[in-house]
Each structure stands twice: as C-alpha cells, then as structure tokens.
Design an enzyme around this catalytic site. Structure first.
Site, PDB file in Angstrom:
ATOM      1  N   HIS A  65       0.768  -1.156   0.072  1.00 14.95           N
ATOM      2  CA  HIS A  65       0.027  -0.171   0.041  1.00 14.95           C
ATOM      3  C   HIS A  65       0.867   1.436   0.004  1.00 14.95           C
ATOM      4  CE1 HIS A  65      -3.548  -2.188   0.476  1.00 14.95           C
ATOM      5  NE2 HIS A  65      -2.933  -3.304   1.184  1.00 14.95           N
ATOM      6  N   GLY A  71      -8.096   3.319   7.115  1.00 15.09           N
ATOM      7  CA  GLY A  71      -9.167   4.210   7.314  1.00 15.09           C
ATOM      8  C   GLY A  71     -10.566   3.325   7.896  1.00 15.09           C
ATOM      9  N   TYR A 132     -10.622  -2.660  -3.931  1.00 11.06           N
ATOM     10  CA  TYR A 132     -11.306  -3.623  -3.109  1.00 11.06           C
ATOM     11  C   TYR A 132     -12.744  -4.118  -3.337  1.00 11.06           C
ATOM     12  CZ  TYR A 132     -10.233  -5.043   1.745  1.00 11.06           C
ATOM     13  OH  TYR A 132      -9.802  -5.809   2.675  1.00 11.06           O
ATOM     14  N   ARG A 165     -15.721  -6.225   4.263  1.00  8.85           N
ATOM     15  CA  ARG A 165     -15.497  -4.792   3.834  1.00  8.85           C
ATOM     16  C   ARG A 165     -15.655  -4.613   2.231  1.00  8.85           C
ATOM     17  NH1 ARG A 165      -9.808  -4.338   6.135  1.00  8.85           N
ATOM     18  NH2 ARG A 165      -9.807  -6.687   6.337  1.00  8.85           N
ATOM     19  N   ASP A 277       2.203  -6.507   2.412  1.00 10.49           N
ATOM     20  CA  ASP A 277       1.010  -5.875   2.749  1.00 10.49           C
ATOM     21  C   ASP A 277       1.496  -4.374   3.244  1.00 10.49           C
ATOM     22  OD1 ASP A 277      -1.717  -5.451   2.677  1.00 10.49           O
ATOM     23  OD2 ASP A 277      -2.388  -6.780   4.317  1.00 10.49           O
TER      24      ASP A 277
END
Ligand code: ZN
Length: 384
Positions: A65, A71, A132, A165, A277
């Site tokens: 990332h 967030g 995502y 999510r 990650d």
C-alpha cells in the site's frame, strides 16, 4: 558504470556456487569466474569483494500500500505513505502498489504518482488498477483500458472476496474483471493478473474455485493473497494452486508454520509467493464486526520471515527465495526480475551470515554499501 562483485555464493535463486557478477549499467552482463587479468582490463570499473557473502536477487513485493491504506476506524486511521528507505532496508527492489479498503478518498492517480516517485528514488514499481470493491475503480473507466494504456498498470487488485468490507461481488462480476485483466494483459504483453484479497468469511476461496471451474479463465490470471488466516484456507489455496493459479502469503508471525503446512499439504511450491501488505492497515474486528485494533503493516516483516523460513521451515534457501523472487516474477510476468542471470536487471542483495544486507543494488545503482543505506527519501532531513 561497470561494477564487478567478486566471490559471493550465488543463489539465483537456484544455487550456483561461488560466482563473480558483472553489472553494466542497469543489467547483469556476466556471471561466472573472472581472473585478475580480466579485472585489470575493465575500464573505469568498481570492484567489490563479496567473499563470504550470499548473493540473492532483490525481492519482489507484489502487495504494498505505497500511498497507505486503512481508514477502517475513521479518517484518523488512514495509514501513511511508504518511504523508499524502508523498501530498500527490507531488501525489496520491486514493488506492486495497490489501493486498499478505501478507494473513495484514495485514487489510482495518487498511486501512479507515488509509484513514479519511488522509481525516481531508485526502485522498480508497478501498480494494480481496480479496487477492493466492485465495480472496479479505474483511471480510464475500464480495467482492460487501464492495463493497455497505462505503463505502470500490470493487473487489477486487491479485489476483496469473502470479506465484510467488500460490496459482495457475484461470480459473474469476478469473471468479468478477471477476463478484462487477462485480455488487457494479452494486448499489452503484461501479466494481466487479478490479485484477490481473501477475507475471513468461511466462504474463503470458493468464489475463485468456482471461477476456475465454471468459466473459461486462464488459471495463472488468478492470484489470491492473505491465504494464511487458518489451516482450512491454506488447504483451499493448495487446491487453487494445483489448478494453476498463484497464491500469496502475507508475511507475519505464522509464516514459517504456514509455509510448512502448504508444503505438507502437497502445495505447488512454484505457485507460492510472499508479500508484506506494507503500509496497509491490520484491523481486528470482533464477532459483531466492531473494530477492536488497527496497526500498520511493516515491510521489514517480509525480509525477516524469508530468513526465518530459510532457517527453520525445512525448505532449502533456494526454495524459500523463490517465493520472493522467481515465482513472483513469473506470476507478474517480469522476465528481467527475480533471477540472477545475464540480461536480468541488476537488482541484487549481498547478505552476511546474520542475514544483514552488506551490499545492495537496484537497477545497477548501489543502494546499500558496507551495511550503510545509500538511498534516502526526498524529504529526509538528516545531513547528507
Ligand atoms: Zn488485503
């Protein structure tokens, strides 16, 4: 610029024994023995004695990332951008950047700009388009167009399955994005892989198994990550890899056990990669979906876990290195990356017995010398 690094034991990642490596510009020009006569004839060359060190390809990290992520606990929990010095310190010379849970306040425009910035600072970068959640966020309006028209884009991801999510994509929607990626990859000569975030829901990898079983999808176009949440998930990943897909473990405290389990279940070791990650959030939720903890992933974990696996998993160093070098290069179709051989990009690490990088090179440029970091981020305030 010509650099001759002499006397290291080379793992390319396959073991080649003691070899000298000649770097010319950004590429490896020669690999083998050199005598003092040859060395004397090299014009304006730098010679480095690497006797006693182990030479390995610079690591490829397929899931970073780079502009931060997170967030999940509100705006204050958006995680920070990565620093080039942290990438180099982690032995990584190639990264693939992706958006995370939040593709609303973070965009591919920022991702591509950061990737270009990191490249100016010395490492090789690519990005995934998509997001995502589906329908995929893109730059041009289409996943296939992004891959064909934007140099940095080599696939799509991370696209979340089995995850609270996500927006709960249907199998048809997954088939659509994987096919767009694949066709975009064919037209541009890129990997065209779709990188899937596997969430913690018990459906695990079943959407990807259905995708490969029921649709005309090329298995290597599917690349699933976070496959170490539990033993059942690792077993399903073994099945997915047996069908020809690539699977990726996020480095963490259980990496050695996970790699051992994958091998014991008969997993295809040429289909497995490791990633960090890095700078993504590591949120923990309770049974009711309430956030209980959120930390930031660190790229150094990947470096540490590679050596922990080499020391204690029972697999050979060469095999473990392939998870962060040649396998990743194959999954991402990067023929000049992940291998020490003539013609390859000169992304190299020279590591001592304590697993500390003594010399590092990215695209032929020295990044670490005598254990000292040579590359700083643009805004590093310390005196140079
Ligand atoms: Zn993820």
């Amino acid at each position: 610029m010509v650099i001759l690094i002499r006397g290291a034991e080379v793992f390319a990642p396959e073991p080649l024994g003691v070899c000298d490596i000649l770097v010319e510009g950004s590429r490896i020009a020669y690999l083998g023995e050199t005598d003092s006569h040859t060395v004397a004839q090299l014009p304006d060359s730098t010679v480095i004695d690497a006797t006693g060190l182990t030479a390995v390809p610079g690591f490829i990290d397929p899931h970073v990332h780079i502009i931060g992520g997170g967030g999940e606990g509100g705006y204050a929990t958006r995680t920070p951008e990565i620093d080039v010095a942290d990438i180099i310190r982690a032995g990584v010379t190639t990264v693939v950047g992706c958006l995370g849970t939040d593709s609303i306040t973070r965009s591919h425009r920022g991702l591509i700009a950061k990737a270009r910035g990191l490249e100016e600072e010395g490492i090789t970068t690519f990005v995934y388009t998509g997001s995502y959640q589906l329908p995929a966020r893109t730059v041009t309006g289409s996943v296939a167009d992004d891959i064909v028209l934007i140099d940095k884009v080599i696939g799509a991801g991370e696209i979340a399955i089995s995850e609270r999510r996500s927006f709960q994509p249907t199998i048809e929607e997954l088939a659509d994005v994987v096919s767009q990626c694949h066709v975009g990859g064919l037209l541009s000569g890129k990997a065209g892989v779709t990188h899937f975030h596997t969430g913690s829901h018990p459906t695990r990898l079943s959407p990807l198994h259905r995708l490969l079983d029921d649709y005309p999808i090329a298995p290597p176009a599917v690349y699933a990550t976070h496959i170490t949440r539990d033993v059942e998930l690792i077993a399903e990943a073994v099945g997915l890899a047996a069908k020809g897909a690539y699977v990726d473990m996020t480095a963490g405290t259980s990496t050695v056990e996970s790699v051992k389990a994958f091998a014991e279940f008969g997993g295809s070791l040429d289909r497995l990669t490791l990633s960090s990650d890095a700078n993504g959030s590591l949120p923990k939720f309770d049974a009711h979906g309430r956030l209980t903890e959120l930390t930031v992933a660190d790229q150094s974990t990947l470096f540490e876990q590679v050596w922990a696996c080499a020391d204690t998993s029972g697999l050979s160093l060469s095999q473990v290195l392939s998870f962060v070098t040649s396998n990743t290069a194959d999954a991402l179709k990067l023929p000049r990356k992940g291998r020490i051989r003539p013609g390859s990009d000169a992304d190299l690490l020279f590591v001592d017995e304590e697993h500390s990088v003594q010399h590092g090179f990215a695209m032929g440029r020295p990044t670490i010398s005598g254990g000292e970091l040579l590359v700083r981020s643009t805004f590093d305030q310390r005196p140079r």
